[in-house]
Design an enzyme around this catalytic site. Structure first.
Site, PDB file in Angstrom:
ATOM      1  CE  LYS A   1      -4.079  -0.462   1.763  1.00 65.59           C
ATOM      2  NZ  LYS A   1      -5.170  -0.619   2.731  1.00 65.59           N
TER       3      LYS A   1
ATOM      4  CG  HIS B   1     -15.215   3.155   0.711  1.00 60.69           C
ATOM      5  ND1 HIS B   1     -14.070   2.553   1.165  1.00 60.69           N
ATOM      6  CD2 HIS B   1     -15.463   2.609  -0.503  1.00 60.69           C
ATOM      7  CE1 HIS B   1     -13.639   1.686   0.262  1.00 60.69           C
ATOM      8  NE2 HIS B   1     -14.489   1.693  -0.757  1.00 60.69           N
TER       9      HIS B   1
ATOM     10  CG  ASN C   1      -9.435  -3.789  -3.423  1.00 61.72           C
ATOM     11  OD1 ASN C   1      -8.525  -4.155  -2.694  1.00 61.72           O
ATOM     12  ND2 ASN C   1     -10.448  -3.075  -2.981  1.00 61.72           N
TER      13      ASN C   1
ATOM     14  NE  ARG D   1      -9.733  -8.355  -3.458  1.00 61.20           N
ATOM     15  CZ  ARG D   1     -10.797  -7.714  -2.987  1.00 61.20           C
ATOM     16  NH1 ARG D   1     -11.972  -7.788  -3.608  1.00 61.20           N
ATOM     17  NH2 ARG D   1     -10.719  -6.973  -1.901  1.00 61.20           N
TER      18      ARG D   1
HETATM   19  P1  ADP Z   1      -8.088  -2.389   3.827  1.00 58.82           P
HETATM   20  O1  ADP Z   1      -7.186  -2.706   2.688  1.00 58.82           O
HETATM   21  O2  ADP Z   1      -7.619  -2.968   5.125  1.00 58.82           O
HETATM   22  O3  ADP Z   1      -9.519  -2.660   3.537  1.00 58.82           O
HETATM   23  P2  ADP Z   1      -8.403   0.473   3.216  1.00 58.82           P
HETATM   24  O4  ADP Z   1      -7.256   1.382   3.044  1.00 58.82           O
HETATM   25  O5  ADP Z   1      -9.136   0.029   1.994  1.00 58.82           O
HETATM   26  O6  ADP Z   1      -7.914  -0.812   4.069  1.00 58.82           O
HETATM   27  O7  ADP Z   1      -9.436   1.130   4.221  1.00 58.82           O
HETATM   28  C1  ADP Z   1     -10.564   0.435   4.684  1.00 58.82           C
HETATM   29  C2  ADP Z   1     -11.500   1.381   5.369  1.00 58.82           C
HETATM   30  O8  ADP Z   1     -10.839   2.038   6.460  1.00 58.82           O
HETATM   31  C3  ADP Z   1     -12.000   2.528   4.485  1.00 58.82           C
HETATM   32  O9  ADP Z   1     -13.115   2.162   3.714  1.00 58.82           O
HETATM   33  C4  ADP Z   1     -12.335   3.566   5.542  1.00 58.82           C
HETATM   34  O10 ADP Z   1     -13.554   3.231   6.156  1.00 58.82           O
HETATM   35  C5  ADP Z   1     -11.249   3.381   6.588  1.00 58.82           C
HETATM   36  N1  ADP Z   1     -10.105   4.300   6.338  1.00 58.82           N
HETATM   37  C6  ADP Z   1      -9.009   4.042   5.578  1.00 58.82           C
HETATM   38  N2  ADP Z   1      -8.177   5.104   5.547  1.00 58.82           N
HETATM   39  C7  ADP Z   1      -8.745   6.082   6.320  1.00 58.82           C
HETATM   40  C8  ADP Z   1      -8.380   7.425   6.698  1.00 58.82           C
HETATM   41  N3  ADP Z   1      -7.249   7.992   6.277  1.00 58.82           N
HETATM   42  N4  ADP Z   1      -9.230   8.115   7.505  1.00 58.82           N
HETATM   43  C9  ADP Z   1     -10.383   7.555   7.957  1.00 58.82           C
HETATM   44  N5  ADP Z   1     -10.784   6.307   7.638  1.00 58.82           N
HETATM   45  C10 ADP Z   1      -9.994   5.558   6.824  1.00 58.82           C
END
Ligand code: ADP
Length: 452
Positions: free
Chosen positions: A116, A208, A289, A291
Site C-alpha cells: 500500500k 468511501h 483492488n 480483483r
Molecule cells: P483495507 O485494505 O484494510 O480494507 P483500506 O485502506 O481500503 O484498508 O481502508 C478500509 C477502510 O478504512 C475505508 O473504507 C475507511 O472506512 C477506513 N479508512 C481508511 N483510511 C482512512 C483514513 N485515512 N481516515 C479515515 N478512515 C480511513
C-alpha cells in the site's frame, strides 16, 4: 475461448463464477475443502477436486494442491475469485509458469498494488490525489512521531500489506501513537507476516467511494460508475449502493475520469477497483483492488455488463467487448451483505440452516450458495448471501429492498437480516445522509441506551 476453468474459491463467489462459465459454454472445476463437500458450487460444477482439510491454509491457500487439480482435470485457466489467493502475485505467477491462464491482472500489477505504500506512490505518479501521510513505512516511534507531526493529528496507522481493515489503529496525539504503533505492528505481522506500517491523516467524516474499472491490458479501459460503500463496521462493508447519493454529476464524472486515466496509463488488464475517501468535495486515493469485488453486483445491475464474463473474455485474449459510449448507467442498485452473524454483537453464527426462502420478483437478485439444510462451516468468512435490488430511482430501490428483506427467511442461524431491515427504515440512511463512521455511531448509541 477456454474450454475448462478451475474456480479456486468457495461459497457464493465460486457459484457466481460458475454461472458465468456455464452461460459461456465453459466447463467448470470446483476445488473444495472437506468442509465444503456438500456446497452448492461443488454440486453444480462439472468436475470437483478435494484439495485438503478445512483450514484455508491447507486447502484454499494451498497453491500446490490447486495447481495439481488444474493439471489433473486439464483446465485451461484459473479464476481466483475474491480473498484467498486472489491478490497473491506469487500465485498468479505460479499459475502462468505452470501453463495455465490466470483470470486477473499481471503479477506485477498485483504486487505493486498489494504494497500500500508503493501503491500510494504510484497513485501520486498517476495523478491521483492521495490522503496526506508518511511517504514510507514508519519503523519506530521517533519516525512515526515525526511523520505524524508533519501530517497533523489525528492519524491512522495502517499495515503496508493491509486488507480487511486489519492492523489499523487511530492515534489522536503522540502518547496514543506510542501505544498504538506496537499494536498495529503486531497485528500486521500476525495477519500478513509483515509488520510494516505507515500512517495517514485520519478523516473524520468521509464517504468511501470506489470506481469499478476494466482494462484490456493494452492501454484501453472503461468504468462502470462509482459505488458508495460508506456503510461499514470495523472497516468492513455491510451495504453498498450505486450511484452514490453524495455525489453530484460533476464529482461523479471527475472521479471516474481520474480512475480510467490511471488504468490506461498502467496498461492494466482485467477488472479492478480504485478506492477513494471523499470529504469536503475532495477525493483521496486509499487503495486499488486488483480483483473482482464482493459488491461488483450492483455495478452489473445498473450497467448491464457481466463483469465476470468480461474478466474471462479479456483473460482469453479477446478485446474489451464494451465501449464507454455504449454503456448506460440506469437506475439505482443496493447490495446487502447477509452474514451468518449475530446482528447485535456480530459474533459468527455458523450451523445448519433449518429454513431458507429467498425473495424474488422484479428487480431482485440473490447471489448465494446457501440452501435449506446447508451447514454454514465455522472456518471461513461469514458472508452467506448477497441481496441485490435495483429500481429506476433510489426511492423505488429502497421500497423494493424493504419488501425483499421482509420476504427473506433464514432459520436455524443468526444473520444480519434484522440489521439491514433497521437500516432501510432509518431516516438518515433513507436521505443518503451517512459517512463511514455513521453505522458505528448508531451502534454505539444502542450500546449506551442498553446500558442505561
Ligand atoms: P483495507 O485494505 O484494510 O480494507 P483500506 O485502506 O481500503 O484498508 O481502508 C478500509 C477502510 O478504512 C475505508 O473504507 C475507511 O472506512 C477506513 N479508512 C481508511 N483510511 C482512512 C483514513 N485515512 N481516515 C479515515 N478512515 C480511513
Amino acid at each position: 475461448m477456454f474450454e475448462k476453468v478451475l474456480i479456486a474459491n468457495r461459497g457464493e463467489i465460486a457459484l457466481r463464477i460458475h454461472r458465468a462459465c456455464r452461460e459461456m459454454g465453459i466447463k467448470t472445476v470446483a476445488v473444495h475443502s472437506t468442509a465444503d463437500a456438500n456446497a452448492m458450487n461443488v454440486r453444480l460444477a462439472d468436475e470437483t477436486v478435494c484439495i485438503g482439510p478445512p483450514p484455508a491454509r491447507a486447502s484454499y491457500l494451498n497453491v500446490a494442491a490447486i495447481i495439481s487439480a488444474a493439471a489433473i482435470t486439464g483446465a485451461d485457466a484459473i479464476h481466483p475469485g475474491i480473498g484467498f489467493l486472489s491478490e497473491n502475485a506469487d500465485f498468479a505467477a505460479a499459475v502462468e509458469e505452470n501453463g495455465f491462464t490466470f483470470i486477473g491482472p499481471s503479477p506485477e500489477h498485483i504486487r505493486l498494488m498489494g504494497d500500500k505504500v508503493k501503491a500510494k506512490e504510484e497513485a501520486r505518479r498517476l495523478g491521483i490525489p492521495v490522503v496526506p501521510g508518511s511517504p514510507e513505512a514508519v519503523g519506530d516511534i521517533a519516525a512515526a512521531a515525526a511523520a505524524a507531526r508533519e501530517v497533523g493529528y489525528p492519524v491512522l496507522l495502517k499495515a503496508a500489506a493491509g486488507g480487511g481493515g486489519r492492523g489499523m489503529k487511530l492515534a489522536r496525539n503522540e502518547a496514543e501513537l506510542a501505544r498504538a504503533l506496537p499494536l498495529a505492528q503486531a497485528e500486521a505481522k500476525a495477519a500478513f507476516a509483515d509488520d510494516s506500517v505507515y500512517l495517514e491523516r485520519y478523516l473524520d467524516r468521509p464517504r468511501h467511494i470506489e470506481v469499478q474499472l476494466i482494462g484490456d491490458g493494452n492501454g484501453a479501459a472503461i468504468h462502470l460508475g462509482e459505488r458508495d460503500c460508506s456503510l461499514q463496521r470495523s472497516h468492513q462493508k455491510l451495504l453498498e449502493e450505486t450511484p452514490s447519493p453524495a455525489l453530484g454529476d460533476a464529482a461523479r464524472r471527475e472521479v471516474a475520469a481520474v480512475a480510467v486515466n490511471a488504468l490506461e496509463r498502467l496498461g492494466y488488464r482485467g477488472a479492478g477497483t480504485i478506492e477513494f475517501l471523499y470529504q469536503d468535495g475532495a477525493f483521496y486515493f486509499i487503495e486499488m483492488n486488483t480483483r473482482l469485488q464482493v459488491e461488483h453486483t450492483i455495478s452489473e445491475m445498473v450497467s448491464g455488463v457481466d463483469i465476470v464474463r468480461t474478466q474471462i473474455e479479456i483473460a482469453a485474449g479477446n478485446p474489451l467487448g464494451h465501449r464507454q459510449n455504449d454503456i448506460r448507467l440506469c437506475g439505482h442498485a443496493i447490495e446487502c451483505r447477509i452474514n451468518a452473524e449475530s446482528p447485535d454483537d456480530f459474533r459468527p453464527s455458523p450451523g445448519r440452516i433449518s429454513e431458507y426462502h429467498a425473495p424474488g420478483g422484479l428487480g431482485i437478485r440473490v447471489d448465494s450458495a446457501a440452501y435449506q439444510g446447508y451447514e454454514v462451516p465455522p472456518y471461513y468468512d461469514s458472508l452467506i448471501a448477497k441481496l441485490v435490488v435495483c429500481g429506476t430511482s433510489r426511492d423505488e430501490c429502497l421500497m423494493r429492498l424493504s419488501r425483499a428483506l421482509d420476504e427473506y427467511a433464514i432459520g436455524g442461524i443468526e444473520t444480519t437480516l434484522p440489521l439491514h431491515q433497521r437500516l432501510v427504515a432509518n431516516a438518515e440512511f433513507r436521505r443518503g445522509d451517512y459517512d463511514i463512521h455513521w453505522l458505528e455511531r448508531l451502534l454505539e448509541r444502542d450500546r449506551r441506551s442498553d446500558a442505561a
